[in-house]
Design a protein around this motif. Structure first.
Motif: not given
Ligand code: ATP
Length: 317
Positions: A228, A230, A233
């Motif tokens: 992931k 953020g 994508g």
């Molecule tokens: P957290 O631990 O904060 O729950 P994470 O770091 O495990 O999150 P992220 O990569 O932040 O996971 O988010 C997971 C997915 O959600 C991303 O791969 C993306 O598809 C979607 N996503 C996250 N933030 C955004 C954003 N600002 N805009 C669009 N999609 C997002």
């Protein structure tokens, strides 16, 4: 029978409604959150069935947690009310509009007293997927044993194991985490990670390309690896094939919970027998929904809401 069984700690979340130093907050909003129950709620919102195993205190906060999880349709029959310890707390403050500060008051909490006896083997065996995170093994030695027991039971019964690495630096050292998470990854079929978590587990240098990180993770065992990124994508390697998951363009107000939403979207489609493109599209949509709403899980989409983002379809290759 549940589609997804998960285990972990769900806490009461106290949240400052306004930006500024927490000591000047006159009131705090009361909510709940926990990575595993966030995921379970995501599954039920998308039409699946999910069961949650965990402990809460015999206190009003514990009753709130169980009321919320039950209200969202989770099967909480295996939840334990522990009279010996309080429900854990999480406090969220915003110092600037961009900087969220999360603090935990969970050492010795009821949730951290999860133990192998709390894991009903029959419930794990009945699942289509067992989902665990790297948070639970960091809570205590007994919680770590509970996760290992659940994973062993699932492995023995042929129930696929989904693991979200979810490294929490406040709970354990990078070194301890790397060892335990690497071992768990070796028993998982589906692995969710951020780039940083992938580097931690693989002890990979900073410049390692993303796809190489994903490939190295599949070498540990899981045939489905999702990295992931953020707002950028995600990338995935699924049964040997690379995929790019473009993000939806949304107005993000709270990044916490996106990862749980993404995993929920992916697993909800997987248990329905959905093809790769559908799994990744729902994952990306659920992640996008999660960041548009304050709170860790409240913004998770129902199935009929997914189309609200449909004009920006994920491209899969
Ligand atoms: P957290 O631990 O904060 O729950 P994470 O770091 O495990 O999150 P992220 O990569 O932040 O996971 O988010 C997971 C997915 O959600 C991303 O791969 C993306 O598809 C979607 N996503 C996250 N933030 C955004 C954003 N600002 N805009 C669009 N999609 C997002």
């Amino acid at each position: 029978t549940p589609d997804v069984v998960t285990l972990g700690e769900t806490m009461v979340l106290l949240r400052a409604p306004h930006i500024g130093p927490l000591r000047h907050a006159r009131t705090l909003d009361v909510a709940t959150g926990g990575a595993e129950s966030n995921l379970a709620i995501g599954i039920t919102r998308l039409g699946g069935r999910a069961a949650w195993i965990g402990r809460v205190g015999d206190d009003e906060f514990g009753r709130l947690v169980l009321a919320v999880l039950g209200g969202e349709g989770l099967d909480t029959r295996a939840a334990v009310i522990d009279p010996e310890a309080p429900t854990g707390l999480m406090v969220k403050a915003r110092r600037t509009s961009a900087a969220t500060d999360v603090r935990y008051y969970r050492a010795g909490s009821a949730g951290s007293r999860l133990c192998p006896d709390d894991v009903d083997p029959a419930l794990v065996r009945s699942a289509r997927i067992l989902h665990v995170t790297g948070i639970t093994p960091a809570l205590s030695p007994t919680a770590r044993a509970a996760v290992r027991a659940a994973v062993a039971e699932a492995n023995a019964a042929g129930v696929p194991v989904s693991l979200d690495l979810n490294y929490r630096r406040a709970l354990w050292s990078a070194e301890d985490a790397a060892g335990e998470l690497r071992a768990l990854a070796g028993h998982a079929d589906i692995l969710f990670a951020t780039e940083d978590e992938a580097r931690l587990v693989l002890k990979a240098p900073d410049h390692t390309p993303l796809v190489d990180l994903a490939r190295e993770l599949t070498a540990l065992g899981p045939a489905q690896v999702l990295l992931k990124r953020g707002e950028r994508g995600a990338v995935a390697i699924l049964d040997g094939r690379p995929h790019e998951v473009p993000p939806h363009r949304v107005h993000a107000v709270d990044p916490v919970g996106a990862g749980d939403a993404f995993a929920a979207g992916y697993l909800a489609e997987l248990v329905r027998g959905g093809p790769v493109a559908t799994r990744l599209a729902t994952a990306a949509a659920a992640g996008a929904f999660a960041v548009t709403v304050p709170g860790d899980w409240e913004g998770l989409p129902r199935r009929d809401e997914l189309r609200l983002l449909a004009q920006d379809d994920a491209v899969i290759r």
